[in-house]
Scaffold this active site. Structure first.
Site, PDB file in Angstrom:
ATOM      1  N   CYS A  52      23.769  46.707  -7.729  1.00 32.68           N
ATOM      2  CA  CYS A  52      24.137  45.656  -8.676  1.00 32.68           C
ATOM      3  C   CYS A  52      23.025  44.605  -8.762  1.00 32.68           C
ATOM      4  O   CYS A  52      22.151  44.555  -7.903  1.00 32.68           O
ATOM      5  CB  CYS A  52      25.485  45.036  -8.300  1.00 32.68           C
ATOM      6  SG  CYS A  52      25.394  43.670  -7.140  1.00 32.68           S
ATOM      7  N   CYS A  84      23.702  48.791  -2.418  1.00 30.11           N
ATOM      8  CA  CYS A  84      24.299  48.630  -3.734  1.00 30.11           C
ATOM      9  C   CYS A  84      23.215  48.393  -4.779  1.00 30.11           C
ATOM     10  O   CYS A  84      22.188  47.791  -4.470  1.00 30.11           O
ATOM     11  CB  CYS A  84      25.254  47.440  -3.684  1.00 30.11           C
ATOM     12  SG  CYS A  84      25.892  46.961  -5.290  1.00 30.11           S
ATOM     13  N   ASP A  97      60.099  38.603 -11.593  1.00 23.66           N
ATOM     14  CA  ASP A  97      60.776  39.598 -10.758  1.00 23.66           C
ATOM     15  C   ASP A  97      60.849  39.075  -9.328  1.00 23.66           C
ATOM     16  O   ASP A  97      60.220  38.077  -8.991  1.00 23.66           O
ATOM     17  CB  ASP A  97      60.019  40.930 -10.815  1.00 23.66           C
ATOM     18  CG  ASP A  97      58.515  40.751 -10.662  1.00 23.66           C
ATOM     19  OD1 ASP A  97      57.914  40.036 -11.502  1.00 23.66           O
ATOM     20  OD2 ASP A  97      57.940  41.297  -9.702  1.00 23.66           O
ATOM     21  N   CYS A 145      22.613  42.461  -5.469  1.00 22.80           N
ATOM     22  CA  CYS A 145      22.059  43.167  -4.313  1.00 22.80           C
ATOM     23  C   CYS A 145      20.621  43.628  -4.562  1.00 22.80           C
ATOM     24  O   CYS A 145      19.853  43.810  -3.623  1.00 22.80           O
ATOM     25  CB  CYS A 145      22.947  44.351  -3.944  1.00 22.80           C
ATOM     26  SG  CYS A 145      24.608  43.833  -3.476  1.00 22.80           S
ATOM     27  N   ASP A 199      50.786  36.071 -15.283  1.00 23.40           N
ATOM     28  CA  ASP A 199      51.829  36.414 -14.316  1.00 23.40           C
ATOM     29  C   ASP A 199      52.774  35.215 -14.223  1.00 23.40           C
ATOM     30  O   ASP A 199      52.486  34.131 -14.727  1.00 23.40           O
ATOM     31  CB  ASP A 199      51.203  36.782 -12.967  1.00 23.40           C
ATOM     32  CG  ASP A 199      52.160  37.576 -12.079  1.00 23.40           C
ATOM     33  OD1 ASP A 199      53.329  37.770 -12.479  1.00 23.40           O
ATOM     34  OD2 ASP A 199      51.744  38.001 -10.978  1.00 23.40           O
TER      35      ASP A 199
HETATM   36  N1  GUN Z   1      51.411  40.021  -8.041  1.00 19.59           N
HETATM   37  C1  GUN Z   1      51.290  40.837  -6.980  1.00 19.59           C
HETATM   38  N2  GUN Z   1      52.441  41.508  -6.760  1.00 19.59           N
HETATM   39  C2  GUN Z   1      53.304  41.109  -7.714  1.00 19.59           C
HETATM   40  C3  GUN Z   1      54.669  41.467  -8.013  1.00 19.59           C
HETATM   41  O1  GUN Z   1      55.301  42.288  -7.348  1.00 19.59           O
HETATM   42  N3  GUN Z   1      55.236  40.854  -9.107  1.00 19.59           N
HETATM   43  C4  GUN Z   1      54.559  39.961  -9.873  1.00 19.59           C
HETATM   44  N4  GUN Z   1      55.167  39.430 -10.930  1.00 19.59           N
HETATM   45  N5  GUN Z   1      53.285  39.614  -9.591  1.00 19.59           N
HETATM   46  C5  GUN Z   1      52.682  40.178  -8.530  1.00 19.59           C
HETATM   47 ZN    ZN Z   2      25.976  44.642  -5.092  1.00 22.75          ZN
END
Ligand code: GUN
Ligand code: ZN
Length: 674
Positions: A279, A277, A127, A282, A90
């Site tokens: 898993c 759970c 963005d 748990c 990201d």
């Molecule tokens: N992570 C959570 N929401 C967003 C978003 O709207 N844009 C980007 N680039 N990363 C995110």
């Molecule tokens: Zn669990």
């Protein structure tokens, strides 16, 4: 070229394969968010011990810490994370928003360039995240900036795949226009952004609207990522809306505050006496033990549980898509929180988009899960098709028989079926009244007519839909006499209303029907063939040549049609589970002869026609013609570019998808040219 391929569909959901430079993954999938330096569980362990396939990390964080940056520049993001599988990065958008960083803190082109330089498999543009609290004018400005950055970023992506995020706040029109613009640019993935605060505030109905609006104009061959959706309670519904990728920082965030994620909701460790759970965590500890641990160890245990619970739910989602059962899973999850239930209802009542995407020819039973069941795409498709295509509009007598809809109709009322078989459609029509609407006898075996498992008793809400659909059917018919056979079932309740409005006579047995003259040359098989040809391919039976020479092979045990033949050659086989015809190669020729509409013809490149002739599937990348109105799941013919028949089969994709995809199967061939 697209890197995505569809294997199965359910609603707007896609079971897919997505190929990155570091491997192919199965979608829908969840990427755990890993911190480049202090990830409590290593990416390698996330794959090997938890069953994840891919991770996501943050390039802004890498870039702003000297240590991470140096290592990433030296040995790539894969070296930094010590992981050779697929990694998405990201851009820092969320950090800009969350920490209120100054405009200019991150350079939008530099950050794309940086992601490329460290070898990210999928990078993300910078963005602009619009807070749901800001007004429309600000969101419009944010969208404009995001689009401008998108435009400038694409030429920089090089070999890296690039994600172009759709923003637009809670405004559906802005989401739509933003998606439309991004669709024109060369992106590989489309995240839907700006939804984290909505998720935190349980504003799921708005998310449903946002996702539907965003999905409307995106190229179908690009995976859609719902940014920040990491709660397993939401996966089924989001997948049903067509989200393919998810990321989760929630597993860690929730763990740090002592909360456990379940597909049914969130629970605080303090409030638990038991760990509900299965898993590995748990199963090998208990609440008391967990509470005794020091915080880092407890956090790690809860994190592990959260990851197991999330991974397992995503596996369930994928299996459900394959089985055509995602609606039931989403319905079950929706009771986890009233706002989620509301969102489910919002989705079902705005379902036209989902209906269009849902494949035909399903065979799974439909379990009643509440009033929304009647709006399921299978039901909407079936009933609207009956209204549009049922070929019999004028008759002397119509008999309406209320029915619950879960058992073979003929079994519960053999006498009525026997009577109708002896008469022509001009003389007598039989219509079953089921909770989901009117089902003409000729189409009684078509899915989902008899695959609905309904309760015995029905509420007012459902019967409103029932009534409306019966009206639609009867408004289409002209008849002299109408009868309503009263029976002790839920749908009998709509009887009085219908009887009054259409002047039907209420009867308690079939004596009046038996009095109706018999037609000696009535052919019930032809009547069904006629109706089914109309239902499946919109074909007019009168165009069939030599129809007097048709032969019908019926099953001894069930009395149903199995094959339609002529000159001892099989033309159509009736598939018992779907109640639909599949044509043989000769049947395909017959369909062409009857002027089969372009919707049901898929043409492929001449140079690959021999593959279909050999029985191989027709691949999307070779499709030269597919009608945008063709729905997935239809039985279609496959031709070469000149229109000569190569084979017949089932469309795996809809027409637009066939044209968009460069990977995967378009039509699964059933029979090919001898
Ligand atoms: N992570 C959570 N929401 C967003 C978003 O709207 N844009 C980007 N680039 N990363 C995110
Ligand atoms: Zn669990």
């Amino acid at each position: 070229m697209s890197h995505f391929e569809i294997r199965a569909k359910d609603g707007l959901a896609r079971l897919g394969r997505f190929t990155t430079a570091h491997g192919t993954v199965k979608t829908p999938l969840l990427m755990p968010v890993v911190h480049p330096g202090k990830s409590a569980i290593t990416p390698r362990d996330l794959i090997d011990k938890f069953g994840f396939q891919m991770v996501i990390t943050n390039s802004y964080i890498i870039r702003s810490h000297d240590r991470f940056r140096a290592k990433a520049i030296e040995s790539g993001v894969h070296g930094l994370l010590d992981f050779d599988g697929p990694i998405m990065t990201d851009s820092g958008t969320f950090q800009m928003y969350f920490h209120g960083l100054a405009e200019g803190e991150i350079d939008p082109l530099e950050i794309v360039e940086f992601q490329k330089s460290i070898g990210s498999d999928i990078g993300t543009i910078l963005d602009v995240f619009s807070d749901p609290k800001v007004g429309r004018t600000k969101v419009e400005q944010d969208v404009a900036v995001s689009l401008e950055r998108a435009r400038l970023s694409v030429p920089e992506k090089g070999e890296m795949m690039l994600a172009g995020t759709i923003q637009g706040g809670i405004y559906e029109d802005l989401r739509e226009s933003s998606a439309k613009e991004l669709a024109l640019m060369d992106f590989d993935v489309h995240p839907i952004g700006g939804v984290v605060p909505l998720m935190e505030q349980y504003r799921y109905s708005e998310i449903v609207r946002i996702v539907l609006a965003s999905k409307k104009h995106l190229p179908p061959d690009r995976p859609v990522h719902l940014f920040g959706c990491g709660h397993p309670m939401l996966f089924a519904q989001a997948a049903l809306l067509g989200c393919d990728l998810f990321d989760s920082a929630s597993y860690a965030k929730f763990a740090e505050s002592g909360r456990m994620l379940f597909p049914t909701g969130t629970m605080h460790l303090d409030q638990l006496e038991e760990l509900p759970c299965e898993c590995p965590i748990c199963s090998t500890t208990d609440v008391k033990e967990l509470l005794k641990l020091d915080k880092p160890d407890r956090d790690l245990s809860l994190m592990s549980h959260n990851l197991h619970a999330s991974a397992a739910e995503m596996r369930r989602v994928r299996q459900a898509i394959r089985d055509g059962k995602l609606f039931e899973l989403a319905a079950a999850r929706s009771v986890g929180h009233p706002t989620l239930l509301e969102a489910f209802s919002t989705m079902m009542r705005n379902s036209e988009q989902i209906v269009q995407s849902d494949p035909l020819g399903k065979s799974a039973s439909i379990m009643y899960t509440g009033p929304e069941t009647l709006h399921r795409p299978e039901m909407v498709t079936f009933h609207s098709r009956v209204i549009e295509r049922y070929p019999y509009h004028t008759t002397e007598t119509v008999l309406l028989v209320p029915h619950l809809g879960d058992r073979p109709f003929a079994d519960t009322l053999p006498k009525a079926v026997e009577e109708i078989r002896k008469r022509s459609n001009e003389r007598l029509l039989l219509i079953f009244v089921t909770p989901s609407g009117a089902i003409p006898w000729e189409l009684e075996h078509v899915h989902p007519a008899q695959q609905c498992i309904f309760p015995q008793h029905f509420g007012e809400i459902e019967l409103v839909v029932t009534l409306q659909r019966i009206h639609e059917m009867l408004d289409n018919l002209t008849f002299k006499h109408g009868f309503w056979l009263t029976r002790d079932t839920a749908t009998d309740k709509v009887g009085p209303d219908i009887q009054r409005q259409y002047g039907l006579e209420r009867i308690e047995n079939l004596e009046r029907i038996e009095e109706i003259p018999i037609d000696d040359n009535a052919s019930w098989e032809k009547r069904k063939l006629h109706a089914l040809l109309a239902y499946q391919w919109d074909i007019d039976f009168s165009k069939m040549q030599d129809s007097q020479k048709l032969q019908f092979v019926t099953s001894r045990s069930t009395g149903k049609i199995r094959y339609v033949k002529r000159n001892d050659k099989i033309l159509f086989t009736l598939v018992p589970t779907t109640g639909l015809f599949t044509p043989t190669y000769e049947g395909g020729l017959e369909l062409i002869q009857m002027n089969l509409d372009a919707r049901y013809r898929v043409a492929i490149k001449n140079e690959v026609s021999e593959f279909v002739v050999k029985g191989k599937s027709a691949l999307a990348k070779f499709v030269t013609h597919a009608d945008p109105l063709l729905r997935a799941g239809e039985e279609v013919i496959v031709t070469d570019e000149q229109g000569s028949l190569l084979g017949v089969g089932r469309a795996l994709l809809n027409g637009s998808e066939m044209r968009a995809f460069s990977r995967g199967v378009a039509v699964t061939t059933r029979h090919s040219k001898p």
